[in-house]
Design a protein around this motif. Structure first.
Motif, PDB file in Angstrom:
ATOM      1  N   MET A 271       0.839  -1.170   0.000  1.00 39.98           N
ATOM      2  CA  MET A 271       0.000   0.000   0.000  1.00 39.98           C
ATOM      3  C   MET A 271       0.892   1.243   0.000  1.00 39.98           C
ATOM      4  N   ALA A 272       0.561   2.193  -0.865  1.00 43.10           N
ATOM      5  CA  ALA A 272       1.323   3.433  -0.952  1.00 43.10           C
ATOM      6  C   ALA A 272       1.124   4.263   0.310  1.00 43.10           C
ATOM      7  N   ARG A 273       2.208   4.934   0.742  1.00 39.07           N
ATOM      8  CA  ARG A 273       2.155   5.793   1.928  1.00 39.07           C
ATOM      9  C   ARG A 273       2.784   7.134   1.592  1.00 39.07           C
ATOM     10  N   LEU A 274       2.344   8.153   2.291  1.00 42.08           N
ATOM     11  CA  LEU A 274       2.868   9.496   2.120  1.00 42.08           C
ATOM     12  C   LEU A 274       3.506   9.930   3.430  1.00 42.08           C
ATOM     13  N   HIS A 275       4.763  10.351   3.349  1.00 47.75           N
ATOM     14  CA  HIS A 275       5.489  10.846   4.506  1.00 47.75           C
ATOM     15  C   HIS A 275       5.752  12.330   4.277  1.00 47.75           C
ATOM     16  N   LEU A 276       5.151  13.177   5.086  1.00 45.47           N
ATOM     17  CA  LEU A 276       5.318  14.626   4.980  1.00 45.47           C
ATOM     18  C   LEU A 276       6.338  15.096   6.008  1.00 45.47           C
ATOM     19  N   ALA A 277       7.123  16.082   5.634  1.00 48.45           N
ATOM     20  CA  ALA A 277       8.059  16.679   6.589  1.00 48.45           C
ATOM     21  C   ALA A 277       8.082  18.186   6.379  1.00 48.45           C
ATOM     22  N   ASP A 278       8.092  18.912   7.483  1.00 48.85           N
ATOM     23  CA  ASP A 278       8.190  20.368   7.455  1.00 48.85           C
ATOM     24  C   ASP A 278       8.816  20.798   8.772  1.00 48.85           C
ATOM     25  N   THR A 279       9.584  21.861   8.735  1.00 47.13           N
ATOM     26  CA  THR A 279      10.207  22.350   9.964  1.00 47.13           C
ATOM     27  C   THR A 279       9.197  22.987  10.912  1.00 47.13           C
ATOM     28  N   ASP A 280       8.019  23.334  10.411  1.00 50.46           N
ATOM     29  CA  ASP A 280       6.969  23.936  11.230  1.00 50.46           C
ATOM     30  C   ASP A 280       5.999  22.835  11.674  1.00 50.46           C
ATOM     31  N   PRO A 281       6.044  22.428  12.947  1.00 49.85           N
ATOM     32  CA  PRO A 281       5.206  21.308  13.410  1.00 49.85           C
ATOM     33  C   PRO A 281       3.710  21.552  13.250  1.00 49.85           C
ATOM     34  N   ASP A 282       3.263  22.786  13.444  1.00 45.24           N
ATOM     35  CA  ASP A 282       1.831  23.070  13.300  1.00 45.24           C
ATOM     36  C   ASP A 282       1.382  22.942  11.848  1.00 45.24           C
ATOM     37  N   ARG A 283       2.198  23.463  10.943  1.00 47.46           N
ATOM     38  CA  ARG A 283       1.849  23.416   9.522  1.00 47.46           C
ATOM     39  C   ARG A 283       1.803  21.981   9.019  1.00 47.46           C
ATOM     40  N   VAL A 284       2.793  21.169   9.371  1.00 44.25           N
ATOM     41  CA  VAL A 284       2.811  19.788   8.882  1.00 44.25           C
ATOM     42  C   VAL A 284       1.696  18.967   9.536  1.00 44.25           C
ATOM     43  N   ALA A 285       1.370  19.268  10.791  1.00 38.31           N
ATOM     44  CA  ALA A 285       0.271  18.554  11.452  1.00 38.31           C
ATOM     45  C   ALA A 285      -1.065  18.892  10.797  1.00 38.31           C
ATOM     46  N   ALA A 286      -1.263  20.160  10.431  1.00 40.86           N
ATOM     47  CA  ALA A 286      -2.512  20.569   9.777  1.00 40.86           C
ATOM     48  C   ALA A 286      -2.660  19.893   8.416  1.00 40.86           C
ATOM     49  N   LEU A 287      -1.609  19.912   7.628  1.00 41.36           N
ATOM     50  CA  LEU A 287      -1.667  19.262   6.313  1.00 41.36           C
ATOM     51  C   LEU A 287      -1.826  17.759   6.469  1.00 41.36           C
ATOM     52  N   GLY A 288      -1.071  17.180   7.387  1.00 35.61           N
ATOM     53  CA  GLY A 288      -1.188  15.738   7.628  1.00 35.61           C
ATOM     54  C   GLY A 288      -2.600  15.345   8.040  1.00 35.61           C
ATOM     55  N   GLY A 289      -3.241  16.167   8.867  1.00 39.49           N
ATOM     56  CA  GLY A 289      -4.599  15.890   9.287  1.00 39.49           C
ATOM     57  C   GLY A 289      -5.583  15.925   8.131  1.00 39.49           C
ATOM     58  N   ARG A 290      -5.440  16.926   7.261  1.00 37.88           N
ATOM     59  CA  ARG A 290      -6.343  17.009   6.100  1.00 37.88           C
ATOM     60  C   ARG A 290      -6.153  15.822   5.166  1.00 37.88           C
ATOM     61  N   LEU A 291      -4.914  15.447   4.924  1.00 39.55           N
ATOM     62  CA  LEU A 291      -4.663  14.318   4.025  1.00 39.55           C
ATOM     63  C   LEU A 291      -5.063  12.989   4.667  1.00 39.55           C
ATOM     64  N   SER A 292      -4.852  12.868   5.967  1.00 38.92           N
ATOM     65  CA  SER A 292      -5.240  11.633   6.666  1.00 38.92           C
ATOM     66  C   SER A 292      -6.740  11.404   6.610  1.00 38.92           C
ATOM     67  N   ALA A 293      -7.509  12.489   6.616  1.00 40.13           N
ATOM     68  CA  ALA A 293      -8.967  12.355   6.521  1.00 40.13           C
ATOM     69  C   ALA A 293      -9.356  11.737   5.182  1.00 40.13           C
ATOM     70  N   ALA A 294      -8.626  12.077   4.138  1.00 41.07           N
ATOM     71  CA  ALA A 294      -8.919  11.540   2.806  1.00 41.07           C
ATOM     72  C   ALA A 294      -8.275  10.177   2.576  1.00 41.07           C
ATOM     73  N   TYR A 295      -7.151   9.920   3.232  1.00 41.69           N
ATOM     74  CA  TYR A 295      -6.393   8.678   3.033  1.00 41.69           C
ATOM     75  C   TYR A 295      -6.030   8.076   4.386  1.00 41.69           C
ATOM     76  N   PRO A 296      -7.015   7.554   5.108  1.00 41.74           N
ATOM     77  CA  PRO A 296      -6.758   7.029   6.460  1.00 41.74           C
ATOM     78  C   PRO A 296      -5.683   5.942   6.475  1.00 41.74           C
ATOM     79  N   GLY A 297      -4.782   6.065   7.449  1.00 50.58           N
ATOM     80  CA  GLY A 297      -3.739   5.062   7.629  1.00 50.58           C
ATOM     81  C   GLY A 297      -2.606   5.115   6.622  1.00 50.58           C
ATOM     82  N   ARG A 298      -2.605   6.124   5.760  1.00 48.29           N
ATOM     83  CA  ARG A 298      -1.576   6.187   4.719  1.00 48.29           C
ATOM     84  C   ARG A 298      -0.668   7.410   4.828  1.00 48.29           C
TER      85      ARG A 298
END
Length: 113
Positions: free
Chosen positions: A1-28
């Motif tokens: 299964m394909a997975r997406l690993h996001l990284a950003d130096t700003d923890p709030d920004r990466v958490a917000a984007l990760g949350g939006r993408l996780s809603a569309a692609y749970p567990g990935r």
């Protein structure tokens, strides 16, 4: 299964984007402040580093596996330090301008233009 690993130096920004993408692609989707490069098939720079000629690569190309493809969304300059480092290592490197060219029709359609 394909997975997406996001990284950003700003923890709030990466958490917000990760949350939006996780809603569309749970567990990935995994989001954090440090890139996971050792198992990446594709590594994309979607940050400003690379706009200036003296900018260092935004992540360590040496940490990527030998089969990884490196892409940079920066359009100018077309040859960033990241893309140079990838090519020097023998990795396929993709600049930003062709990406934009292929997105133009979808953007115009989305915008109703």
């Amino acid at each position: 299964m394909a997975r997406l690993h996001l990284a950003d130096t700003d923890p709030d920004r990466v958490a917000a984007l990760g949350g939006r993408l996780s809603a569309a692609y749970p567990g990935r989707v995994e989001a954090g402040t440090r890139p996971r490069l050792a198992d990446a098939d594709l590594a994309v720079n979607a940050t400003p580093p690379g706009l200036r000629p003296d900018d260092p690569p935004p992540f360590a190309v040496a940490d990527l596996p030998a089969h990884a493809v490196v892409a940079d969304i920066i359009m100018s300059p077309a040859e960033t330090a990241l893309l140079r480092a990838a090519r020097e290592r023998g990795l396929p490197a993709r600049p930003g301008e062709p990406m934009l060219a292929h997105q133009t029709d979808a953007y115009l359609d989305f915008s109703g233009l």
